[in-house]
Design a protein around this motif. Structure first.
Motif, PDB file in Angstrom:
ATOM      1  N   ALA A 178      25.711 -13.362   8.692  1.00  0.00           N
ATOM      2  CA  ALA A 178      26.900 -14.014   8.134  1.00  0.00           C
ATOM      3  C   ALA A 178      27.142 -13.458   6.732  1.00  0.00           C
ATOM      4  N   GLN A 200      34.750 -15.236   6.478  1.00  0.00           N
ATOM      5  CA  GLN A 200      33.327 -15.110   6.782  1.00  0.00           C
ATOM      6  C   GLN A 200      33.176 -14.251   8.022  1.00  0.00           C
ATOM      7  N   GLU A 224      30.954 -12.984  10.952  1.00  0.00           N
ATOM      8  CA  GLU A 224      29.763 -13.405  11.703  1.00  0.00           C
ATOM      9  C   GLU A 224      29.435 -12.334  12.718  1.00  0.00           C
ATOM     10  N   GLN A 226      30.140 -12.961   3.374  1.00  0.00           N
ATOM     11  CA  GLN A 226      31.425 -13.300   2.762  1.00  0.00           C
ATOM     12  C   GLN A 226      32.184 -11.990   2.535  1.00  0.00           C
TER      13      GLN A 226
END
Lengths: 236, 426
Positions: free
Chosen positions: B109, B124, B126, B111
């Motif tokens: 994960a 975000q 993933e 940013q």
């Protein structure tokens, strides 16, 4: 032999600023096996006297000896037990527990006395037969006439084996025929069971069946035919 | 003075109490009905509450980081792209030896800033394992356009419809993902939109970009991670038995935790959701208290009326030799029987209602008018099935029983205070 002795019994209470003497210096002795009537006008103190003798109300003054116990010294819980084992009550009305049958009502006091189930059932049936209710003993009070209900109350009072039965105007709500029948039953059982009865009444026909008549007025005993007879016999 | 005492056997006490409560059959039935309805409402409210909370929690766990999460120490306090588990391979091996009863899913994960020619938004990213992730299973059916990226797809991304709108991106659009590096530099990767989903959860639809784990791993390599060690930012552990969270947490912590690695359960990962459930539960309890007040007054009314009507009878019983204690017990026993009946009937009605709704469910979407059932970054299933655990059954039974029994105390004391001579005068 004296079963009950009252010495200087007073019952006073205040009504506003007025002090009411419901009982005022009552001295009385009741022998074992007596069938005595308390008579007098309304407000003369009959019910108050019965309540005081029965430990339902505490006197303001005096002492009450019942079967050797000074009941004026007993605590409330002791009085409750005393009533259970020594006294029987017949009230003017609403004598029975509505949710119990006649038989169960008679048994109730014996249940509280912790009598054996078989013994109490036999005694309850026996006394209901004595008062002539063997055919209706499974009925609840609502299915009994007023006279029958009072007879159940008499059976209940006697079945528990008390030394003294107190009956507060037991015939007041009954017609003449039922009143006479109830008094006859009480009188007969008093002799057969050798149980002392004190009952209050206004009814002249009831008074006629009493062996002793104690007349009250304004909280005092104004006449007592038995006592007068005894006094007369003593002087002769 | 005789030492004999008044004796009232329990069987006789119960018989008297039972007959007394049925003296006014209609009044007792009305009281019991109102309690049963109140109880059923309470059971339903608590059942819906628990059902919706559990649904939200299950979905939050599925969409989030599992029942247990293994992640870098300090990440939760201050998330940053340079905080990752450098040796994912070793941790995976340890997890394999623990033989976790469930699924362990490595994830990355990060940013990032997502940009198209039209716009840029924070997002975000993933990176999910190709072996089938819970998130894929949850979100793939919610694709509204395109398709899910294939395993090993090194450029494919899937985004929510909210983000697609902001970026003005369609299936096939290029999206540049830029991430800050620890040293202050930045790095970027080019992704291509393979599909667009609509989860109905705004937090996901506006913010989440999903990709194959390999694609996300390029960013960790940019941070200096060795791709050979399969670096990840976390392992999400999905247990087969959600009730075994505490057991597995106790086993994973000593095996995995170190200065760099920490194990959290879902409550620690999602404290806001836990607080939301607590606050919502409190609301349900307020409703329960209102129902209880109704129940208490119902019983109080019935028993008190019955006591006031029987003053003379109590006087008679006291004259005959019943003690104050026995009279108190008798009236209390009436409340006890009424309470027992109330609980039994309440459970029959409430349990029946619960059974029906636990089988047929409640269509929440229809109830909220198609407005969605998303909140707190998760969502309720469109159809909620009421849930009632044994703990709740015991709790509700005790609460209702105690409340109804408690309401009998005052009438019992009142009856016990009766003095024979005053009662017989009435």
């Amino acid at each position: 032999m004296a079963l009950l002795t009252l010495q200087g019994i007073g019952k006073h209470y205040r009504q506003g600023e007025l002090e009411v003497k419901a009982l005022d210096g009552i001295d009385l002795t009741i022998e074992e096996g007596e069938f005595a009537a308390l008579v007098g006008p309304s407000g003369s103190g009959k019910t108050t006297l019965l309540n005081v003798i029965g430990g339902l109300d505490a006197p303001s003054a005096g002492r009450i000896q019942l079967n050797g116990t000074d009941i004026t010294t007993l605590k409330e819980s002791q009085l409750s037990d005393f009533r259970l084992f020594q006294l029987g009550f017949v009230f003017q009305a609403y004598n029975l527990v509505p949710v119990l049958s006649a038989l169960e009502n008679v048994e109730l006091v014996m249940v509280l006395q912790d009598r054996h189930a078989k013994d109490r059932r036999e005694r309850a049936e026996h006394y209901l037969k004595l008062v002539g209710l063997e055919k209706v003993m499974r009925r609840r009070p609502s299915a009994l006439s007023g006279g029958q209900q009072q007879r159940v109350a008499v059976a209940r009072a006697l079945a528990a084996g008390p030394r003294l039965v107190l009956a507060d105007e037991p015939t007041a709500n009954l017609d003449s025929e039922n009143a006479t029948a109830l008094l006859d039953i009480m009188h007969r059982l008093s002799h057969e069971e050798k149980t002392t009865f004190i009952f209050s009444t206004h009814d002249v026909r009831v008074m006629e069946r009493a062996e002793r008549i104690i007349t009250l007025r304004d909280g005092r005993i104004v006449s007592d035919d038995q006592a007068e007879r005894r006094q007369h016999e003593a002087t002769v | 003075m005789s030492t004999r005492h008044s004796h009232l056997p329990f069987a006789i006490l119960l018989m008297l109490a039972w007959r007394n409560i049925w003296r006014h059959r209609r009044r007792t039935l009305i009281t019991l009905s109102s309690i049963a309805v109140g109880f059923a409402l309470s059971v339903l409210m608590i059942g819906i509450g628990d059902g919706s909370h559990n649904s939200m929690i299950r979905n939050a766990i599925k969409l989030g980081e599992g029942h247990l999460t293994v992640q870098p120490r300090g990440y939760i306090e201050a998330p940053a792209n340079h905080k990752y588990l450098a040796d994912g391979k070793a941790l995976q091996a340890t997890l394999d030896t623990l033989d976790v009863a469930g699924r362990v899913e490595p994830r990355i994960a990060l940013q990032v800033l997502a940009s198209t020619a039209s716009n840029s938004v924070g997002a975000q990213l993933e990176g999910l394992s190709p072996g089938g992730d819970q998130r894929v299973e949850t979100l793939e059916p919610q694709l509204v356009d395109g398709e899910w990226f294939a395993a090993g797809d090194e450029r494919g991304i899937v985004i929510g419809d909210g983000m697609a709108g902001k970026l003005k991106a369609k299936v096939g659009s290029k999206v540049v993902l830029m991430a800050g590096k620890q040293g202050g530099d930045s790095q970027a990767q080019l992704g291509r939109v393979r599909g667009i989903f609509d989860s109905k959860v705004d937090e996901l639809d506006d913010y989440l970009i999903l990709s194959d784990i390999q694609f996300a791993r390029y960013f960790l390599a940019g941070e200096g991670a060795d791709p050979e060690l399969a670096p990840v930012t976390r392992f999400a552990v999905f247990l087969d038995d959600p009730d075994s969270i505490a057991d597995w947490k106790a086993r994973l912590k000593p095996a995995l935790e170190s200065n760099d690695v920490v194990v959290f359960d879902w409550q620690e990962m999602m404290p806001q959701l836990v607080q939301f459930v607590m606050v919502d539960d409190a609301g349900n309890y307020i409703f329960l208290v209102l129902i209880l007040i109704m129940v208490v007054f119902g019983i109080l009314n019935t028993v008190l009326m019955s006591v006031l009507e029987r003053t003379r009878e109590f006087g008679l019983l006291r004259a005959l030799g019943l003690s104050r204690r026995q009279l108190l017990l008798l009236v209390f026993c009436e409340s006890l029987l009424l309470s027992l009946l109330a609980v039994v009937i309440g459970w029959l009605v409430g349990g029946g209602t619960h059974w029906w709704f636990s089988t047929h469910g409640i269509d929440m979407e229809a109830l909220v008018g198609g407005g969605g059932t998303a909140m707190m970054g998760t969502f309720m299933d469109p159809v909620i099935y009421t849930e009632l655990s044994w703990d709740r059954v015991v709790q509700l039974t005790l609460i209702i029983f105690a409340a109804t029994l408690g309401s009998g105390i005052y009438p019992a004391l009142k009856a016990a205070r009766v003095t024979p001579v005053e009662a017989l005068r009435t």
